[in-house]
Design a protein around this motif. Sequence first.
Motif: not given
Length: 342
Positions: A200-204
């Motif tokens: 899972v990738l989650n980057r602001c």
Amino acid sequence: MGRSATPTAYVAATGTALPGDPVDNETLGKTLGVSVEWIDLFVGSRYRYFGWDPATFEVRSTLADLCAEAAAQAVDAAGLEPADIEFLVLSTATPDVLLPTTATVVADRLGIDHIPVTQLQAGCSGAVQALSLGRSLIADGAGAGLLVGGDVTHRFLAQRPDVLHMPTQELVNHVLFGDGAAAAVLTAEPVAEGVAVRGVLNRCTGRGRAPGQILDWYGISDRAVERQLMSEDYKAVEEHVPVMSGEILWELLGELGWGAEDIDYLLPPQLSPRMTDRIVERLPAPAVAEVSCVADTGNTGNALPFLQLDQVLPRLETGQRALAVTVESSKWIRAGFALEKV
């Protein structure tokens, strides 16, 4: 080598809820005073669903209605009972009210109590954020949990009856967005569909950058102020989203030690059919089967990744892999996830 392939969570089942009958371009065009050709040129969607009547603005389905329907479907499809659910995470940009959260209302309707219930305020990446949190909760010992994503548009689109005098940018939103919800059951063991979440990738990544999307809201003090509640910087979206999509794909592949040739299904960003086509053309996986739904649902925000997931789960065969790419333009969030059928 990439990360360990040991799964920490499995997608067991999904559920969806799209309100009413599909609204085609001819029907919507007559309401807005625009041609079918104009809708196709700017957006490319064939249908979308509304929880409100475009003619009378009457609200017929709330976000809680749609999310509860999708969640109940997912639990049933997983072969579980509400009592088996140990957490609920709901993502949305358009809650029915600020408090109580739509997540707690949905839990109540499902008969779920005494578990962690979390609501995430997010745009298109919200479903991935929910998956990230749910995966952590499974890793911490939960046996099964419920992820829900959904959005409704009546507060942002139905309140302007003077559609014939709208600027083009605002008018596009009326043909781009639709209402809907979708859900997924996450489990610690491979039950039902038994698709492993591999990454899972989650980057602001929006530091110092102007927002590409703004959703405003009215309170008591500014309710009489006339302003656009929903706005998109479509030029910025066209410039940045295809590039960011490629970055997401390569980052996920690199973390997992996969190559582009190892992907069987691609779930691309779903802003609109036109934008999806531009993105897919630039991604380095030409032989991959594309899983898109936005042409038939409209842009349903937080529901879209789970709607795509609902389509790909029954198609995955043992050993096959799927990769989802999601870009949120509000403050430029790169997100995505990788799945493998076990």
